[in-house]
Write an enzyme that holds these catalytic residues in place. Sequence first.
Site, mmCIF file in Angstrom:
data_model
loop_
_atom_site.group_PDB
_atom_site.id
_atom_site.type_symbol
_atom_site.label_atom_id
_atom_site.label_comp_id
_atom_site.label_asym_id
_atom_site.label_seq_id
_atom_site.Cartn_x
_atom_site.Cartn_y
_atom_site.Cartn_z
ATOM 1 N N HIS A 38 0.884 -1.042 -0.043
ATOM 2 C CA HIS A 38 0.080 -0.168 0.125
ATOM 3 C C HIS A 38 0.871 1.476 0.070
ATOM 4 O O HIS A 38 0.689 2.148 -0.585
ATOM 5 C CB HIS A 38 -0.833 0.266 1.146
ATOM 6 C CG HIS A 38 -1.956 -1.012 1.458
ATOM 7 N ND1 HIS A 38 -1.615 -1.941 2.287
ATOM 8 C CD2 HIS A 38 -3.128 -1.329 0.749
ATOM 9 C CE1 HIS A 38 -2.598 -2.861 2.146
ATOM 10 N NE2 HIS A 38 -3.628 -2.453 1.341
ATOM 11 N N GLY A 149 -3.046 -1.752 -6.867
ATOM 12 C CA GLY A 149 -1.766 -2.593 -6.743
ATOM 13 C C GLY A 149 -2.040 -3.566 -7.940
ATOM 14 O O GLY A 149 -3.231 -3.996 -8.145
ATOM 15 N N ASP A 152 -3.677 -7.272 -7.418
ATOM 16 C CA ASP A 152 -4.931 -7.567 -7.777
ATOM 17 C C ASP A 152 -5.381 -7.336 -9.251
ATOM 18 O O ASP A 152 -5.884 -6.348 -9.738
ATOM 19 C CB ASP A 152 -5.894 -6.694 -6.950
ATOM 20 C CG ASP A 152 -5.957 -7.177 -5.743
ATOM 21 O OD1 ASP A 152 -6.276 -8.258 -4.847
ATOM 22 O OD2 ASP A 152 -5.204 -6.480 -4.654
HETATM 23 O O1 PAF Z 1 -7.980 -3.590 -3.044
HETATM 24 C C1 PAF Z 1 -8.718 -3.493 -2.349
HETATM 25 O O2 PAF Z 1 -7.974 -3.199 -1.111
HETATM 26 C C2 PAF Z 1 -10.011 -2.961 -2.503
HETATM 27 O O3 PAF Z 1 -10.847 -4.156 -3.210
HETATM 28 C C3 PAF Z 1 -10.552 -1.759 -2.818
HETATM 29 C C4 PAF Z 1 -10.045 -1.455 -4.163
HETATM 30 C C5 PAF Z 1 -9.948 -0.859 -1.455
HETATM 31 C C6 PAF Z 1 -12.070 -1.585 -2.687
HETATM 32 O O4 PAF Z 1 -12.379 -1.994 -1.528
#
Ligand code: PAF
Length: 292
Positions: A38, A149, A152
């Site tokens: 993050h 990211g 995903d």
């Molecule tokens: O990737 C994530 O953490 C979640 O899917 C997101 C994009 C914050 C949506 O809740």
Amino acid sequence: MRIVHTAVELAEIEPAGSGKKHGRRAVVMTMGALHEGHLALVRAAREAADQVVVTVFVNPLQFDDDADLERYPRDLDADAALLEPLGVDVVYAPSVEDVYPGGAPIVTVSAGTINDVFEGEHRPGHFDGVLTVVLKLMHLTRPDVAYFGQKDAQQVIAIRTMCRDLNVPVDIVAVPTVRDADGLALSSRNVQLSQADRADALVLSRALAEAEEVLAEGGPLSLALTVARAAFAEVPTVTPDYIGAMDPVSAVAVEGDYRGDVVIAVAARVGGTRLIDNVIARVGPREGVADA
Ligand code: PAF
């Protein structure tokens, strides 16, 4: 850094700059339990934008399993302590009631055929829940650009497709996956792994690296997927949901003698924890480069 909990407080925050020449606002959407993955998104946003908003919201709509939602890690104080030194301007950490004031929404976004494959197939309703909250958070935070990211990968494809198909004027930037030194992709769920699970979980990145190597040497996609599946077969404590390849723009599954750019993606259960990982690779030579 301002931490706000309601849409009303968020709406009162002006974009950086003034008048018509306001600066570029970036959003990094998260579900909290922040890690270096993050923080890489936040650093990229900070470098490119005048104002950075981070959202921290565990979105019930995207969980298909109540137990998974229940045990998802939450610690806003720890998250804020990581964000403040990075120069984040605003953290929006709403309650479920603030995001869904009328309860579960009647109107939602559908991910369409992206629901039929990979994560979509294995987590019914997941991408509809993701896209619904992402669109809402885009309306609430009013960004010019949003960072997600690459871990995903299918989520990034779904969000890009939504922005294209519904004319959402937000640039989407995908940031490469951050890994531990031994290859494990960082995930908020990694804290749920026992020491033995963590060692077993390395099969995800190992299988992907072996598949990538086959493709780098000019091998076919079918062989790359066979090699990845064989790596999983050696670790019977890890149960794969899927090991496959998708088109990086449409998420359509590809296999066999397909040539072009692919995302090789895996999802697997390690102990009680479900992990995903992927790599972007090329099958066959790049355009303009002839076959040997
Ligand atoms: O990737 C994530 O953490 C979640 O899917 C997101 C994009 C914050 C949506 O809740």
